[in-house]
Design a protein around this motif. Structure first.
Motif, PDB file in Angstrom:
ATOM      1  N   SER A 190      44.957  37.615  36.122  1.00  0.00           N
ATOM      2  CA  SER A 190      45.040  38.657  37.147  1.00  0.00           C
ATOM      3  C   SER A 190      45.035  38.058  38.548  1.00  0.00           C
ATOM      4  O   SER A 190      45.519  38.683  39.496  1.00  0.00           O
ATOM      5  N   ALA A 191      44.513  36.849  38.695  1.00  0.00           N
ATOM      6  CA  ALA A 191      44.394  36.220  40.013  1.00  0.00           C
ATOM      7  C   ALA A 191      45.477  35.183  40.272  1.00  0.00           C
ATOM      8  O   ALA A 191      45.360  34.389  41.205  1.00  0.00           O
ATOM      9  N   LEU A 192      46.547  35.184  39.484  1.00  0.00           N
ATOM     10  CA  LEU A 192      47.613  34.198  39.682  1.00  0.00           C
ATOM     11  C   LEU A 192      48.215  34.276  41.084  1.00  0.00           C
ATOM     12  O   LEU A 192      48.631  33.269  41.646  1.00  0.00           O
ATOM     13  N   GLY A 193      48.280  35.472  41.665  1.00  0.00           N
ATOM     14  CA  GLY A 193      48.862  35.630  42.983  1.00  0.00           C
ATOM     15  C   GLY A 193      47.877  35.445  44.122  1.00  0.00           C
ATOM     16  O   GLY A 193      48.245  35.568  45.292  1.00  0.00           O
ATOM     17  N   LYS A 194      46.640  35.100  43.806  1.00  0.00           N
ATOM     18  CA  LYS A 194      45.598  34.937  44.827  1.00  0.00           C
ATOM     19  C   LYS A 194      45.725  33.556  45.473  1.00  0.00           C
ATOM     20  O   LYS A 194      45.589  32.543  44.805  1.00  0.00           O
ATOM     21  N   LYS A 195      45.951  33.512  46.780  1.00  0.00           N
ATOM     22  CA  LYS A 195      46.184  32.246  47.477  1.00  0.00           C
ATOM     23  C   LYS A 195      44.953  31.729  48.226  1.00  0.00           C
ATOM     24  O   LYS A 195      44.834  30.551  48.500  1.00  0.00           O
ATOM     25  N   ASN A 196      44.044  32.637  48.589  1.00  0.00           N
ATOM     26  CA  ASN A 196      42.841  32.235  49.326  1.00  0.00           C
ATOM     27  C   ASN A 196      41.756  33.262  49.089  1.00  0.00           C
ATOM     28  O   ASN A 196      41.977  34.279  48.406  1.00  0.00           O
ATOM     29  N   ALA A 197      40.568  33.004  49.644  1.00  0.00           N
ATOM     30  CA  ALA A 197      39.409  33.841  49.350  1.00  0.00           C
ATOM     31  C   ALA A 197      39.596  35.285  49.788  1.00  0.00           C
ATOM     32  O   ALA A 197      39.059  36.210  49.164  1.00  0.00           O
ATOM     33  N   ALA A 199      42.446  36.997  49.850  1.00  0.00           N
ATOM     34  CA  ALA A 199      43.544  37.679  49.167  1.00  0.00           C
ATOM     35  C   ALA A 199      43.027  38.485  47.978  1.00  0.00           C
ATOM     36  O   ALA A 199      41.970  38.201  47.414  1.00  0.00           O
ATOM     37  N   TYR A 200      43.809  39.495  47.600  1.00  0.00           N
ATOM     38  CA  TYR A 200      43.456  40.290  46.408  1.00  0.00           C
ATOM     39  C   TYR A 200      43.736  39.480  45.141  1.00  0.00           C
ATOM     40  O   TYR A 200      44.734  38.769  45.074  1.00  0.00           O
ATOM     41  N   PRO A 201      42.846  39.599  44.148  1.00  0.00           N
ATOM     42  CA  PRO A 201      41.553  40.276  44.149  1.00  0.00           C
ATOM     43  C   PRO A 201      40.477  39.350  44.732  1.00  0.00           C
ATOM     44  O   PRO A 201      40.457  38.161  44.425  1.00  0.00           O
ATOM     45  N   GLN A 202      39.578  39.886  45.534  1.00  0.00           N
ATOM     46  CA  GLN A 202      38.545  39.036  46.139  1.00  0.00           C
ATOM     47  C   GLN A 202      37.491  38.606  45.117  1.00  0.00           C
ATOM     48  O   GLN A 202      36.919  37.511  45.238  1.00  0.00           O
ATOM     49  N   SER A 226      32.961  40.807  54.861  1.00  0.00           N
ATOM     50  CA  SER A 226      33.846  39.721  55.313  1.00  0.00           C
ATOM     51  C   SER A 226      35.285  40.179  55.507  1.00  0.00           C
ATOM     52  O   SER A 226      35.965  39.734  56.441  1.00  0.00           O
ATOM     53  N   TYR A 227      35.766  41.070  54.613  1.00  0.00           N
ATOM     54  CA  TYR A 227      37.195  41.374  54.595  1.00  0.00           C
ATOM     55  C   TYR A 227      37.529  42.839  54.879  1.00  0.00           C
ATOM     56  O   TYR A 227      38.693  43.181  55.063  1.00  0.00           O
ATOM     57  N   GLY A 228      36.532  43.706  54.902  1.00  0.00           N
ATOM     58  CA  GLY A 228      36.765  45.114  55.198  1.00  0.00           C
ATOM     59  C   GLY A 228      37.288  45.924  54.033  1.00  0.00           C
ATOM     60  O   GLY A 228      37.433  47.148  54.132  1.00  0.00           O
ATOM     61  N   GLN A 229      37.536  45.285  52.938  1.00  0.00           N
ATOM     62  CA  GLN A 229      38.052  45.938  51.739  1.00  0.00           C
ATOM     63  C   GLN A 229      37.907  44.972  50.575  1.00  0.00           C
ATOM     64  O   GLN A 229      38.026  43.757  50.760  1.00  0.00           O
ATOM     65  N   VAL A 230      37.651  45.474  49.366  1.00  0.00           N
ATOM     66  CA  VAL A 230      37.401  44.589  48.218  1.00  0.00           C
ATOM     67  C   VAL A 230      38.105  45.120  46.975  1.00  0.00           C
ATOM     68  O   VAL A 230      38.020  46.315  46.665  1.00  0.00           O
ATOM     69  N   MET A 231      38.779  44.211  46.259  1.00  0.00           N
ATOM     70  CA  MET A 231      39.232  44.508  44.909  1.00  0.00           C
ATOM     71  C   MET A 231      38.479  43.601  43.948  1.00  0.00           C
ATOM     72  O   MET A 231      38.452  42.380  44.129  1.00  0.00           O
ATOM     73  N   ALA A 232      37.875  44.185  42.923  1.00  0.00           N
ATOM     74  CA  ALA A 232      37.144  43.424  41.907  1.00  0.00           C
ATOM     75  C   ALA A 232      37.795  43.644  40.552  1.00  0.00           C
ATOM     76  O   ALA A 232      38.093  44.786  40.172  1.00  0.00           O
ATOM     77  N   VAL A 233      38.046  42.563  39.833  1.00  0.00           N
ATOM     78  CA  VAL A 233      38.604  42.628  38.479  1.00  0.00           C
ATOM     79  C   VAL A 233      37.473  42.478  37.483  1.00  0.00           C
ATOM     80  O   VAL A 233      36.717  41.497  37.519  1.00  0.00           O
ATOM     81  N   ILE A 234      37.364  43.454  36.580  1.00  0.00           N
ATOM     82  CA  ILE A 234      36.258  43.498  35.617  1.00  0.00           C
ATOM     83  C   ILE A 234      36.825  43.462  34.201  1.00  0.00           C
ATOM     84  O   ILE A 234      37.566  44.370  33.796  1.00  0.00           O
ATOM     85  N   PRO A 235      36.536  42.437  33.405  1.00  0.00           N
ATOM     86  CA  PRO A 235      36.960  42.436  32.000  1.00  0.00           C
ATOM     87  C   PRO A 235      36.244  43.526  31.213  1.00  0.00           C
ATOM     88  O   PRO A 235      35.069  43.810  31.459  1.00  0.00           O
TER      89      PRO A 235
END
Length: 384
Positions: A190-197, A199-202, A226-235
């Motif tokens: 799910s985090a393959l597109g995450k480039k830095n801290a 980026a989504y998902p945080q 820190s970012y004003g918005q958060v996406m969390a991935v939960i298994p």
């Protein structure tokens, strides 16, 4: 001589490609008279619900492009005497090759049937064709179904992130619940597109890393500040010390919130942190979005089905066809035979070198492993 094929467990976007590969290879073999399929997994053998496939190749080609197990699947638990009944039924049908497309449970059944047939002196060869979006089978570089599910989840997370970014003034927290069993492969994908801290998902959690609600809320609040918005991935199989997960069967939570563990966490975020929270739980979309299927996955699923029949025709039994990666660039996997003795039913977890636990991000090694499987396609959102 005849061939019989069955599908079992949860489907994948490419499970019918393995079926197509096995059937088309079987009809090419000299000496094979009929190719049977068992409806609803092993139950079709026990209940005499079989269908002939050798004359239905055009339908199989069409079915190979659609999701779901076209033969029907099952999680039937074998009772005393069922294994012997299966052997006798296969013998009556003059079946010399039995291919079982499935996950860990199917591998255990293939192993058990092979050993029983040997002890009974029966000339029936049993082959496991791997299948699961969880990628948790030992002995293979990856499992058909996982690549397509990974392609979907990595795109989907970025799509949700684009939606969240456009609603940043309103939506504050997004929780996405992903499938994937105990292994963590899909959560990492799910985090393959995450480039830095930032980026989504945080925040991305691994199912085997036990945590608690207090720690989750503290991490989420820190990321929000820190970012004003958060996406969390939960298994869906994550283990929280102070609440039961979906795996533990917390029926009351699921019924009250119409979701799994993510619904409970969203309620805690709203109540404790006062942040507007949305939950996305795509559920079976990982298994049935054939329109997002990986081309790599489609090709390898077919090859594994075909090679399973070929290996069995050469006398092999009691094993699995596996993918062995030869090269990343250019990408290629060989297909090999591996005995089930030491791998049947055993789970393969995400290795530590694939995940940066401190940054909650996949490592470069994981990205290099994954990119060929998702056809090299990872969304890169643009912000103005």
């Amino acid at each position: 001589m005849n061939v019989l094929i069955a599908q079992s467990g949860g489907p994948t976007p490419v499970i019918n490609r393995s079926l197509q590969g096995a059937v088309e290879q079987a009809v090419r073999l000299k000496g094979i008279n009929h190719v049977y399929a068992s409806r609803n997994g092993i139950e079709g053998i026990l209940n005499e619900q079989l269908v002939l496939l050798e004359g239905r190749l055009a339908e199989l080609e069409q079915a190979s492009l659609q999701p779901g197990s076209v033969l029907g699947a099952s999680h039937y638990l074998l009772a005393d005497g069922d294994f012997e009944r299966i052997i006798h039924r296969l013998e009556q049908l003059q079946v010399t090759i039995f291919c079982f497309i499935g996950g860990n449970g199917s591998s255990r059944m293939v192993k058990a049937l092979h050993q029983l047939a040997l002890s009974m002196g029966k000339n029936i060869r049993f082959v496991h064709i791997p299948k699961t979006i969880d990628n948790d089978l030992l002995g293979t570089d990856h499992t058909p179904g996982f690549a397509s599910a990974s392609k979907l989840v990595s795109h989907m997370i970025q799509w949700i992130g684009m939606d969240m970014a456009s609603m940043k003034a309103y939506d504050k927290v997004g929780i996405v619940e992903v499938m994937g069993g105990n292994a963590g492969w899909l959560a990492a994908a799910s985090a393959l597109g995450k480039k830095n801290a930032s980026a989504y998902p945080q925040l991305v959690y691994m199912p085997k890393h036990e945590t608690d609600v207090e720690h989750f809320l503290a991490q989420l609040e820190e990321a929000y500040l820190s970012y004003g918005q958060v996406m969390a991935v939960i298994p869906d199989h994550i283990k929280f010390r102070n609440i039961q997960s979906d795996q533990a069967g917390n029926k009351q939570i699921r019924e009250r919130l119409n979701t799994g563990i993510s619904g409970h966490l969203a309620a805690a975020v709203r109540e404790r942190l006062g942040l507007k929270t949305r939950v996305t739980a795509p559920g079976v979309l990982y298994r049935c979005m054939s329109g997002m299927a990986s081309r790599c996955d489609m090709t390898e699923a077919y090859r594994l089905g075909a090679e399973a029949v070929r290996f069995a025709s050469e006398g092999l039994s009691g094993g699995m066809v596996r993918l062995r990666r030869v090269s990343n660039d250019p990408y290629y996997c060989d297909i090999e035979w591996i005995e089930l003795d030491d791998i049947a039913g055993k789970e393969r977890y995400l290795p530590p070198e694939f995940w940066d636990a401190e940054q909650q991000m996949p490592t470069r090694a994981f990205r290099e492993y994954m990119l060929p499987l998702v056809d090299g396609q990872v969304p890169e959102p643009v912000s103005l």
